[in-house]
Scaffold this motif. Structure first.
Motif, mmCIF file in Angstrom:
data_model
loop_
_atom_site.group_PDB
_atom_site.id
_atom_site.type_symbol
_atom_site.label_atom_id
_atom_site.label_comp_id
_atom_site.label_asym_id
_atom_site.label_seq_id
_atom_site.Cartn_x
_atom_site.Cartn_y
_atom_site.Cartn_z
ATOM 1 N N PHE A 168 0.814 -1.216 0.000
ATOM 2 C CA PHE A 168 0.000 0.000 0.000
ATOM 3 C C PHE A 168 0.849 1.267 0.000
ATOM 4 O O PHE A 168 0.427 2.293 -0.547
ATOM 5 N N TYR A 169 2.027 1.204 0.626
ATOM 6 C CA TYR A 169 2.904 2.388 0.667
ATOM 7 C C TYR A 169 4.346 1.896 0.707
ATOM 8 O O TYR A 169 4.766 1.266 1.678
ATOM 9 N N PHE A 170 5.091 2.171 -0.353
ATOM 10 C CA PHE A 170 6.406 1.586 -0.559
ATOM 11 C C PHE A 170 7.344 1.735 0.635
ATOM 12 O O PHE A 170 7.936 0.752 1.106
ATOM 13 N N TRP A 171 7.481 2.946 1.170
ATOM 14 C CA TRP A 171 8.492 3.178 2.207
ATOM 15 C C TRP A 171 8.130 2.608 3.570
ATOM 16 O O TRP A 171 8.969 2.553 4.462
ATOM 17 N N SER A 172 6.899 2.153 3.729
ATOM 18 C CA SER A 172 6.563 1.468 4.986
ATOM 19 C C SER A 172 7.312 0.149 5.095
ATOM 20 O O SER A 172 7.384 -0.447 6.177
ATOM 21 N N GLY A 173 7.893 -0.307 3.976
ATOM 22 C CA GLY A 173 8.721 -1.509 3.999
ATOM 23 C C GLY A 173 9.932 -1.383 4.899
ATOM 24 O O GLY A 173 10.526 -2.399 5.294
ATOM 25 N N LEU A 174 10.298 -0.147 5.247
ATOM 26 C CA LEU A 174 11.432 0.066 6.162
ATOM 27 C C LEU A 174 11.176 -0.563 7.529
ATOM 28 O O LEU A 174 12.116 -0.918 8.243
ATOM 29 N N PHE A 210 8.182 18.280 21.390
ATOM 30 C CA PHE A 210 7.616 17.478 22.470
ATOM 31 C C PHE A 210 8.094 16.036 22.374
ATOM 32 O O PHE A 210 8.361 15.390 23.390
ATOM 33 N N GLY A 211 8.189 15.529 21.128
ATOM 34 C CA GLY A 211 8.635 14.155 20.924
ATOM 35 C C GLY A 211 10.075 13.941 21.350
ATOM 36 O O GLY A 211 10.394 12.953 22.025
ATOM 37 N N ILE A 212 10.955 14.866 20.970
ATOM 38 C CA ILE A 212 12.374 14.753 21.329
ATOM 39 C C ILE A 212 12.555 14.872 22.844
ATOM 40 O O ILE A 212 13.306 14.106 23.454
ATOM 41 N N ALA A 242 9.874 5.751 11.363
ATOM 42 C CA ALA A 242 8.790 6.610 10.875
ATOM 43 C C ALA A 242 9.346 7.953 10.405
ATOM 44 O O ALA A 242 8.877 8.514 9.397
ATOM 45 N N PHE A 243 10.355 8.460 11.114
ATOM 46 C CA PHE A 243 10.999 9.718 10.730
ATOM 47 C C PHE A 243 11.632 9.591 9.344
ATOM 48 O O PHE A 243 11.496 10.480 8.500
ATOM 49 N N PHE A 244 12.290 8.461 9.085
ATOM 50 C CA PHE A 244 12.911 8.246 7.775
ATOM 51 C C PHE A 244 11.855 8.060 6.684
ATOM 52 O O PHE A 244 12.063 8.478 5.540
ATOM 53 N N VAL A 245 10.736 7.451 7.031
ATOM 54 C CA VAL A 245 9.649 7.311 6.060
ATOM 55 C C VAL A 245 9.157 8.688 5.627
ATOM 56 O O VAL A 245 8.917 8.938 4.436
ATOM 57 N N ILE A 246 9.019 9.593 6.601
ATOM 58 C CA ILE A 246 8.588 10.965 6.309
ATOM 59 C C ILE A 246 9.602 11.669 5.413
ATOM 60 O O ILE A 246 9.236 12.326 4.428
ATOM 61 N N ILE A 247 10.875 11.523 5.729
ATOM 62 C CA ILE A 247 11.941 12.188 4.961
ATOM 63 C C ILE A 247 11.989 11.688 3.522
ATOM 64 O O ILE A 247 12.135 12.470 2.575
ATOM 65 N N LEU A 248 11.866 10.372 3.333
ATOM 66 C CA LEU A 248 12.031 9.767 2.022
ATOM 67 C C LEU A 248 10.762 9.763 1.179
ATOM 68 O O LEU A 248 10.827 9.509 -0.024
ATOM 69 N N GLU A 251 2.016 11.303 5.410
ATOM 70 C CA GLU A 251 3.116 10.427 5.808
ATOM 71 C C GLU A 251 3.469 10.542 7.295
ATOM 72 O O GLU A 251 4.119 9.656 7.851
ATOM 73 N N PHE A 252 3.010 11.606 7.960
ATOM 74 C CA PHE A 252 3.265 11.763 9.398
ATOM 75 C C PHE A 252 2.541 10.701 10.224
ATOM 76 O O PHE A 252 2.889 10.469 11.376
ATOM 77 N N LEU A 253 1.531 10.081 9.637
ATOM 78 C CA LEU A 253 0.713 9.109 10.369
ATOM 79 C C LEU A 253 1.542 7.982 10.975
ATOM 80 O O LEU A 253 1.235 7.506 12.068
ATOM 81 N N PHE A 254 2.606 7.558 10.279
ATOM 82 C CA PHE A 254 3.421 6.440 10.764
ATOM 83 C C PHE A 254 4.100 6.748 12.102
ATOM 84 O O PHE A 254 4.459 5.829 12.837
#
Length: 307
Positions: A135-141, A218-220, A251-257, A265-268
């Motif tokens: 469904f979403y290529f980069w979620s394969g990470l 907040f996350g960091i 998830a951060f790398f998924v957003i970047i790529l 893409e922020f959903l991950f």
């Protein structure tokens, strides 16, 4: 007040989370015109909304079953607030489905701490990550997490190292078989430019700049305390907490790529961030500071709706 309401798991908390999700869902569709509506369109939107609700229930189940937080509902509140902060995440069917299957995969990896049915859990995790990739290529990470999990558990069983690859490849063997049976074109032309984009111009708006800065800061901040407190957790659960942290990094790398930046893409990142921040909230001793911290997380998404 907000912190005290969600400090225990109660039915009213799910109702509040439901209404926040409804608001996020409708805000993402505020510019639709009446001509866009049809029976098929309405059923599709209803299915997407139910998927959002089901995702929240799955997150709550994962956390409850694996003791990732105390018995509270901060996690699902934070997830719904992230949906409102980036309400575009409710607009992409493929990403909603991909994230849902990623969560199913994470559920199996996180439950490895029980040391029961390890082979089945490794296969299931890789299988769900494989479906998410369709469904979403980069979620394969996220498949990398299966390998990292084995490293963290220092698993020397060679079968356990082979099983994830079998599970992941099974998905694509089935998918290609279906495409061949249905006479679909299965020739793939791989162009790196179509799969990766570093064009972040869409984020150059007030809502995105404030939203990303707010969530990231907040996350960091919460992640620093989260990592420090992992050593205080039960030994059997430490790897599970590490997997959640690594899921946030992936998830951060998924957003970047992500090749097409839409905000969806922020959903991950929402589920792991919700768990991380919830764990930080639980470490805060001063009730007034906890209320202020959670109130900011609660109020900012609503204020951004006015911009």
């Amino acid at each position: 007040m907000i912190a005290s309401i969600f400090s225990k798991s109660k039915p009213i908390n799910f109702i509040i989370v439901f209404f926040i999700t409804v608001l996020a869902f409708f805000m993402a569709r505020k510019n639709l015109i009446i001509n866009d509506f049809s029976v098929g369109f309405i059923f599709k939107q209803l299915g997407m909304f139910l998927l959002c609700c089901l995702t929240i229930l799955v997150i709550n189940f994962i956390i409850y079953k694996n003791n990732l937080t105390n018995k509270n509902n901060y996690d699902i509140l934070l997830f719904s607030l992230f949906l409102l902060l980036f309400y575009q995440t409710t607009n992409n069917t493929y990403i909603l489905l991909s994230n849902f299957f990623v969560l199913l995969g994470l559920r199996r990896l996180i439950s490895l701490h029980t040391q029961k049915s390890i082979k089945k859990k490794l296969f299931d995790a890789a299988f769900w990550f494989g479906i998410a990739t369709l469904f979403y290529f980069w979620s394969g990470l996220f498949f990398i997490l299966t390998i990292i999990s084995l490293l963290l558990y220092t698993d020397n069983n060679i079968r356990h190292w082979i099983i994830p690859f079998v599970g992941y490849l099974t998905v694509f063997i089935i998918a290609i078989s279906v495409w061949l049976i249905t006479n679909r074109d299965v020739t793939f032309s791989f162009n790196l430019k179509d799969f990766i984009s570093f064009d972040f111009s869409i984020y150059n708006t007030t809502n995105y700049l404030i939203g990303t800065t707010f969530a990231l800061s907040f996350g960091i901040w919460a992640s620093i305390f989260y990592v420090q407190n992992i050593k205080k957790k039960k030994k059997s659960l430490r790897v599970s907490f590490k997997i959640v942290m690594l899921a946030a990094v992936i998830a951060f790398f998924v957003i970047i790529l992500s090749p097409l930046k839409t905000g969806s893409e922020f959903l991950f990142a929402f589920a792991p961030l919700a768990i991380i921040i919830t764990n930080y909230l639980q470490t805060i001793q001063e009730n007034w500071f906890k209320e202020v911290f959670l109130s900011m997380l609660f109020v900012v998404p609503f204020l951004l709706l006015l911009l």
